[in-house]
Design a protein around this motif. Structure first.
Motif, PDB file in Angstrom:
ATOM      1  N   PRO A 137       0.807  -1.224   0.000  1.00  0.00           N
ATOM      2  CA  PRO A 137       0.000   0.000   0.000  1.00  0.00           C
ATOM      3  C   PRO A 137       0.837   1.270   0.000  1.00  0.00           C
ATOM      4  CG  PRO A 137      -0.846  -1.585   1.610  1.00  0.00           C
ATOM      5  CD  PRO A 137       0.479  -2.093   1.146  1.00  0.00           C
ATOM      6  N   TRP A 138       2.124   1.171   0.365  1.00  0.00           N
ATOM      7  CA  TRP A 138       2.996   2.356   0.361  1.00  0.00           C
ATOM      8  C   TRP A 138       3.847   2.410  -0.903  1.00  0.00           C
ATOM      9  CZ3 TRP A 138       2.818  -1.559   3.908  1.00  0.00           C
ATOM     10  CH2 TRP A 138       3.874  -2.473   3.926  1.00  0.00           C
ATOM     11  N   ASN A 139       3.394   1.709  -1.938  1.00  0.00           N
ATOM     12  CA  ASN A 139       3.958   1.818  -3.287  1.00  0.00           C
ATOM     13  C   ASN A 139       5.388   1.309  -3.415  1.00  0.00           C
ATOM     14  OD1 ASN A 139       1.640   2.868  -4.573  1.00  0.00           O
ATOM     15  ND2 ASN A 139       2.096   4.901  -3.774  1.00  0.00           N
ATOM     16  N   ALA A 178      -0.136  -7.988   0.445  1.00  0.00           N
ATOM     17  CA  ALA A 178      -0.258  -7.156   1.646  1.00  0.00           C
ATOM     18  C   ALA A 178      -1.724  -7.034   2.066  1.00  0.00           C
ATOM     19  CB  ALA A 178       0.318  -5.767   1.378  1.00  0.00           C
ATOM     20  N   ASP A 179      -1.953  -7.198   3.361  1.00  0.00           N
ATOM     21  CA  ASP A 179      -3.280  -7.071   3.974  1.00  0.00           C
ATOM     22  C   ASP A 179      -3.234  -5.857   4.897  1.00  0.00           C
ATOM     23  OD1 ASP A 179      -5.494  -7.186   5.630  1.00  0.00           O
ATOM     24  OD2 ASP A 179      -5.286  -9.312   6.124  1.00  0.00           O
ATOM     25  N   PRO A 180      -3.694  -4.678   4.430  1.00  0.00           N
ATOM     26  CA  PRO A 180      -3.613  -3.476   5.256  1.00  0.00           C
ATOM     27  C   PRO A 180      -4.605  -3.483   6.413  1.00  0.00           C
ATOM     28  CG  PRO A 180      -4.776  -3.007   3.221  1.00  0.00           C
ATOM     29  CD  PRO A 180      -4.252  -4.411   3.102  1.00  0.00           C
ATOM     30  N   ASP A 181      -5.610  -4.337   6.363  1.00  0.00           N
ATOM     31  CA  ASP A 181      -6.608  -4.389   7.429  1.00  0.00           C
ATOM     32  C   ASP A 181      -6.039  -5.035   8.695  1.00  0.00           C
ATOM     33  OD1 ASP A 181      -8.709  -3.315   5.732  1.00  0.00           O
ATOM     34  OD2 ASP A 181      -8.625  -5.252   4.712  1.00  0.00           O
ATOM     35  N   ASP A 206       7.050  -0.955   7.588  1.00  0.00           N
ATOM     36  CA  ASP A 206       8.481  -1.173   7.820  1.00  0.00           C
ATOM     37  C   ASP A 206       8.714  -2.682   7.869  1.00  0.00           C
ATOM     38  OD1 ASP A 206      11.092  -1.395   8.635  1.00  0.00           O
ATOM     39  OD2 ASP A 206      10.878  -0.148  10.420  1.00  0.00           O
ATOM     40  N   MET A 207       9.293  -3.209   6.800  1.00  0.00           N
ATOM     41  CA  MET A 207       9.485  -4.654   6.686  1.00  0.00           C
ATOM     42  C   MET A 207      10.816  -5.130   7.266  1.00  0.00           C
ATOM     43  SD  MET A 207       6.684  -5.755   5.120  1.00  0.00           S
ATOM     44  CE  MET A 207       5.851  -4.558   6.183  1.00  0.00           C
ATOM     45  N   SER A 208      11.493  -4.273   8.000  1.00  0.00           N
ATOM     46  CA  SER A 208      12.814  -4.631   8.517  1.00  0.00           C
ATOM     47  C   SER A 208      12.746  -5.521   9.751  1.00  0.00           C
ATOM     48  CB  SER A 208      13.625  -3.375   8.837  1.00  0.00           C
ATOM     49  OG  SER A 208      12.999  -2.620   9.865  1.00  0.00           O
ATOM     50  N   GLU A 209      11.658  -5.462  10.500  1.00  0.00           N
ATOM     51  CA  GLU A 209      11.517  -6.261  11.712  1.00  0.00           C
ATOM     52  C   GLU A 209      10.104  -6.804  11.816  1.00  0.00           C
ATOM     53  OE1 GLU A 209      12.463  -3.726  14.972  1.00  0.00           O
ATOM     54  OE2 GLU A 209      14.622  -3.998  14.759  1.00  0.00           O
TER      55      GLU A 209
END
Length: 380
Positions: A137-139, A178-181, A206-209
């Motif tokens: 969702p954050w492109n 991605a599931d933003p809900d 943030d996919m870092s952690e």
């Protein structure tokens, strides 16, 4: 009775099996059954070798080994998973390269508001077997390595720096959704005993952690369990949780309205994971569908009208649609490329252009990939 046998009996008995599940506006009854396409039959092949419904046209936007338009960028080999991103008045289409031994990556094509190509450039390089992935969702584009203990790379469709996301686990990645809900990312695994995962980031966007979890089943109940060692260094991730539910060759994934749809090639199924209810259904199964048009299920995406579009790896080189009315039918067919596979299905932001690739083209070689655009009166 085992679920597969129950569904088969329902189909052969002529009854519809209703599970009360909603894709968009309308409830559908699984599994999908063969029926007429909302766009009508396929016509004879056009100049690009595509059989399309009336009113639709195609163009080739890129060929492996050739410059894209007049951009100076040479298109990659073995084009695979892809997605579109809005870019002001235009859009960007990104495409993975499923080449091995550090020769894979991602490239992008940029379009203006009229659909004219204005630029093309690399987004990621030096990776291995980048098969599918998923847009966030954050492109950003999550590009997944389909190799033993492969990584997920978070890439910038505008050409910024790509980042390897180790926390998302090391396994034979296929697709991401991605599931933003629920603020999670679902992941498929291309193994005969592969798992269905979700990554729960510590901080959304943030996919870092975060925690890598696997779907489990015990006594018919589904749950999520943490994978003890996401690196899979000593024991592969799919073998670390005894109750993990196995899926036969995970492929594409697509999330919409509380549901993650994903495909498994070993049993030729489209699954629907209802995240809100924590329930799993079989949305399509060629063994349970009379005169099944869809075989070799692979990449999957959705259209504004609620239709799902599923590309074939093999089969008879079709992209089929599954409507909210639970009808499955061919949407297009590529002729003369029986040794290839179709992949990278994605709609532009308007929902009026569909992009996809034939990974190995007429020759059946990864150096002969072709990426197409199909335009027409897609329903909204």
């Amino acid at each position: 009775m085992e679920r597969r046998s129950f569904l088969r009996a329902a189909v052969t008995g002529g009854a519809a099996v209703a599970f009360g599940f909603s894709v968009t506006r309308e409830a559908i009854a699984y599994p999908a059954q063969t029926g007429p396409s909302p766009y009508g039959p396929l016509l004879a092949a056009d100049a690009n070798g595509l059989r399309l419904p009336e009113g639709f046209t195609s163009r080739i936007i890129a060929r492996t080994g050739s410059e894209v338009a007049s951009t100076g960028h040479v298109w990659h080999g073995a084009p695979d998973g892809g997605a579109c991103f809005a870019d002001g008045e235009g859009w960007i289409y990104v495409s993975n390269s499923e080449l091995g031994a550090g020769t894979g990556g991602v490239s992008a094509v940029r379009f203006d508001s009229r659909g004219e190509i204005t630029d093309s450039y690399p987004v990621l390089s030096g990776t291995t077997d980048n098969c599918s992935g998923g847009a966030t969702p954050w492109n950003t584009w999550l590009s997944c390595e389909e190799t033993d203990r492969g990584y997920v790379f978070e890439t910038d469709p505008w050409g910024g720096e790509a980042v390897r996301r180790d926390a998302m686990g090391r396994f034979k990645h296929e697709a991401a959704a991605a599931d933003p809900d629920r603020r999670v990312v679902y992941l498929t695994e291309d193994e005969p005993d592969g798992n269905f995962y979700r990554f729960v980031p510590t901080t959304w966007e943030d996919m870092s952690e975060g925690a890598l979890q696997v779907l489990t089943e015990s006594g018919g109940a589904l749950a999520w369990a943490d994978v003890p060692d996401p690196t899979g260094a000593l024991t592969r991730t799919r073998h670390q949780v005894p109750e993990a539910k196995s899926f036969d060759g995970g492929e594409g994934a697509y999330y919409r309205n509380g549901t993650c749809f994903f495909t498994t090639k070993g049993d030729n199924r489209v699954w629907a994971y209802d995240a809100a209810a924590n329930a799993l259904q079989v949305a399509y199964d060629d063994d349970l569908t009379a005169d099944a048009p869809l075989t070799g299920v692979d990449n999957i995406t959705g259209a504004p009208a609620g239709d799902l579009y599923v590309a074939e790896d093999g089969g008879n080189m079709e992209i089929c649609l599954i409507t909210p009315e639970d009808v499955v039918a061919p949407f297009l067919q590529v002729e003369g490329q029986s040794e290839s596979e179709l992949c990278g299905v994605a709609f532009d932001p308007s929902g009026q252009r569909l992009y996809f690739s034939s990974q190995r083209g007429p020759s059946g070689n990864s150096s002969d990939g072709i990426t197409y655009e199909v335009s027409g009166p897609f329903r909204s």
